[in-house]
Design a protein around this motif. Structure first.
Motif, PDB file in Angstrom:
ATOM      1  N   ILE A  52      26.524  76.082  82.970  1.00 40.89           N
ATOM      2  CA  ILE A  52      26.961  75.136  83.881  1.00 40.89           C
ATOM      3  C   ILE A  52      26.678  75.834  85.253  1.00 40.89           C
ATOM      4  N   TRP A  53      25.726  75.443  86.226  1.00 31.30           N
ATOM      5  CA  TRP A  53      25.496  76.229  87.478  1.00 31.30           C
ATOM      6  C   TRP A  53      26.040  75.589  88.387  1.00 31.30           C
ATOM      7  N   ILE A  54      26.851  75.641  89.289  1.00 33.80           N
ATOM      8  CA  ILE A  54      27.355  75.076  90.548  1.00 33.80           C
ATOM      9  C   ILE A  54      27.133  76.070  91.648  1.00 33.80           C
ATOM     10  N   ASP A  55      26.744  75.570  92.787  1.00 29.55           N
ATOM     11  CA  ASP A  55      26.498  76.150  94.104  1.00 29.55           C
ATOM     12  C   ASP A  55      27.965  76.707  94.484  1.00 29.55           C
ATOM     13  N   GLY A  56      27.968  77.649  95.359  1.00 31.52           N
ATOM     14  CA  GLY A  56      29.046  78.358  95.782  1.00 31.52           C
ATOM     15  C   GLY A  56      29.934  77.245  96.582  1.00 31.52           C
ATOM     16  N   LYS A  57      29.566  76.281  97.442  1.00 36.43           N
ATOM     17  CA  LYS A  57      30.292  75.564  98.081  1.00 36.43           C
ATOM     18  C   LYS A  57      30.949  74.363  97.354  1.00 36.43           C
TER      19      LYS A  57
END
Length: 575
Positions: free
Chosen positions: A365-370
């Motif tokens: 699962i990839w999530i952006d840093g924000k």
């Protein structure tokens, strides 16, 4: 002869001379007391008197509101029979019918009550949501188990009916999502990998001395693939070799650019069923801690955060990062020798090439840093991947579904220089890109909201993200522009598809924060002092105020003071 007055028992009798005398103020007071006494002993008058009082009326309104709230809660609990339905924290859902560029009915999407018209209105020529055609519809989250049957606890889940128009909440909002409990979701993880259609063996180009042969041939990190090599990579075969970053070494992260310490590389090569990954480059965001993570996920699902040396220096300077290289659940991985000057483009390396950095991982699962993950990873994977029999899932853009409209929006917002965007779109148009129409069904959008990617690491998904990264490396860093071109060219060759779920569903399991640059320029919060203590009278209702006024002037002053106090309290409630 002077006559003597004869007063009646109430002080208002008639004299012997036939005229009356005005009663004194003391006698009027006694008369009012007698009338009040009669009123209090009359049950009907007593009830009417007390109901007219402001405090009693307010208590009745509060009680009525409480009864309505309890009744509504009972109805919702009866309708929601799914095991774990997570809805937004307040607000309701609107159901919008898309009317741009001949949008199909399947593009109808739920939106929050009172969504901002600037985010939801557009005409037929823009490919955006048109609020003028709002229509309440029934939307059901289709959920099937991996064997194709419909025997799933969330199969019958549907959104609640839309509220009446006129809400005050603005902007895109989350909508309810049916999750299984974490333990049940984990138990539904497939025991074997999904079948990769056609492609079974995927390897990657290694070139210690890549040469640039074309003006827009990408970067040294990507290996400068030519347009001919780019076109050949869409000829899907059983065994393929493609450019996929890290070309200057046989082991990604070791003297390839985007270098990682050897101790960290050994950890990244460990086997994991599930990982969660994110990145912050250029000190662009503030690290966000996940919430609502189960004990099983805390034990078995590692969370990796990739940062560059600039972000590492900042985190150490403010005492966020120490020698343990852990910040909450996040294991910090420092990247050296980053390949690009643009932090956003550097972020595309772990975002799209996780399978190269983690060669022995099944799901990611990839999530952006924000973003902040607010649901358990197992629940997210079960809902959007395993129950859908999908190997790659990403959310649609909340507003736009046409690449041409997305390109114009990027230019208007200054996301990238206009000439580069125009060159990229013109090339895609010459290769067959067309505006979104009904002909693309069952594909529901050409524009993703790419801040979250849920995927299984198998050859076909690895190929897709490799080719997607090559487009980002060659053209602009705006991955929304190249997504549909890569997807459609692969789907023309093989029977494979990508699951694109609603953006309001994405907002259910991740919370979006501002970038650090924006947060640094926000005004500081207003710090209010303690409330002013007022001295109250014996009745405990109005402040005591000394006054030399008498009679009517004093009564008028008290009424005026009560109005002023009520106004001040209203202002404080708003603030």
């Amino acid at each position: 002869m002077t006559g003597v007055l004869s007063l009646g028992p109430r002080g208002g009798g008639v004299s012997s001379y036939g005229f009356s005398r005005k009663p004194s103020s003391k006698m009027l007071l006694l008369r009012d007391k007698d009338k009040d006494k009669d009123r209090y002993f009359n049950p009907f008058v007593c009830c009417r008197y007390y109901l007219a009082r402001r405090r009693v009326a307010m208590m009745l309104l509060v009680g009525l509101a409480l009864l309505v709230f309890i009744w509504g809660s009972l109805n919702v609990s009866k309708e929601s029979s799914s095991p774990d339905i997570k809805g937004p924290s307040g607000g309701s859902i609107h159901y919008m019918e898309n009317n741009g560029r001949g949008a199909p009915p399947s593009l109808r999407r739920p939106h929050a009550a009172g969504a901002d018209s600037s985010d939801q209105q557009a005409d037929n020529d823009t490919g955006e949501i048109n609020d003028s055609t709002r229509t309440p519809i029934s939307y059901r989250q289709t959920t099937e188990v991996s064997d194709g049957s419909s025997d799933h606890p969330c199969h019958e889940f549907s959104f609640p009916p839309p509220p009446p128009p006129g809400g005050k909440r603005r902007g895109p909002r989350p909508c309810p999502v049916c999750y299984l409990p974490a333990e049940q979701a984990r138990a539904r993880m497939p025991s074997s990998p999904s079948v990769s259609p056609v492609l079974y063996n995927l390897t990657y180009v290694v070139d210690e001395n890549p040469l640039k042969t074309e003006p827009l041939g990408g970067s040294e990190f990507g290996g400068y693939p030519s347009l001919q090599e780019r076109n050949d990579s869409y000829d899907i075969r059983e065994s393929m070799k493609v450019h996929c970053g890290f070309v200057k070494g046989s082991k990604p992260g070791l003297h390839t650019g985007f270098d990682i310490d050897e101790a960290d590389l050994r950890e990244l090569e460990q086997f994991h069923d599930v990982i969660v990954a994110s990145a912050i480059f250029g000190n662009y965001d503030l690290i966000q801690q996940p919430k609502n993570i189960s004990e099983a996920a805390m034990k078995d699902v590692p969370f990796y955060m990739f940062i560059d040396e600039e972000t590492e220096a900042y985190m150490k300077n403010v005492s966020i990062l120490d020698k343990s290289m852990k910040v909450g659940l996040w294991r910090i991985i420092v990247v050296h020798n980053i390949p690009y000057t643009d932090p956003r483009r550097n972020g595309k390396v772990p975002k799209l090439l996780l399978h190269r950095i983690f060669p022995n991982v099944r799901y990611s699962i990839w999530i952006d840093g924000k973003l902040r993950l607010v649901e358990d990873p197992y629940k997210v994977l079960e809902r959007f991947l395993w129950s859908q029999n999908a190997s790659f899932a990403i959310s649609r853009h909340y507003r736009r579904f046409d690449v041409f409209v997305e390109a114009e929006a990027n230019k208007a917002a200054g996301k990238y220089d206009n000439s580069s965007i125009d060159y990229q779109i013109d090339l895609y148009k010459s290769e067959g890109l067309t505006p979104y129409t009904r002909a693309k069904l069952p594909i529901t959008s050409d524009v993703p909201e790419g801040c979250v990617i849920i995927r299984e690491h198998i050859p076909i998904t690895n190929l897709f993200t490799c080719l997607w990264f090559n487009e980002v490396d060659r053209f602009t860093a705006r991955d929304q522009l190249s997504f549909s071109t890569v997807r459609d060219r692969i789907m023309k060759t093989i029977d494979w598809s990508i699951s694109m779920f609603l953006d309001c569903e994405r907002r259910n399991f991740v919370f979006q924060n501002y970038h650090k640059e924006i947060l640094d320029h926000l005004p500081p919060p207003i710090v209010r002092g303690p409330p002013v203590m007022r001295r109250y009278g014996s009745a405990g209702r109005y402040p005591v105020r000394s006054s030399s006024r008498r009679g009517k002037d004093r009564r008028y002053s008290a009424r005026h003071h009560r109005k002023a106090v009520a106004g001040d309290r209203f202002k404080q409630a708003i603030l």
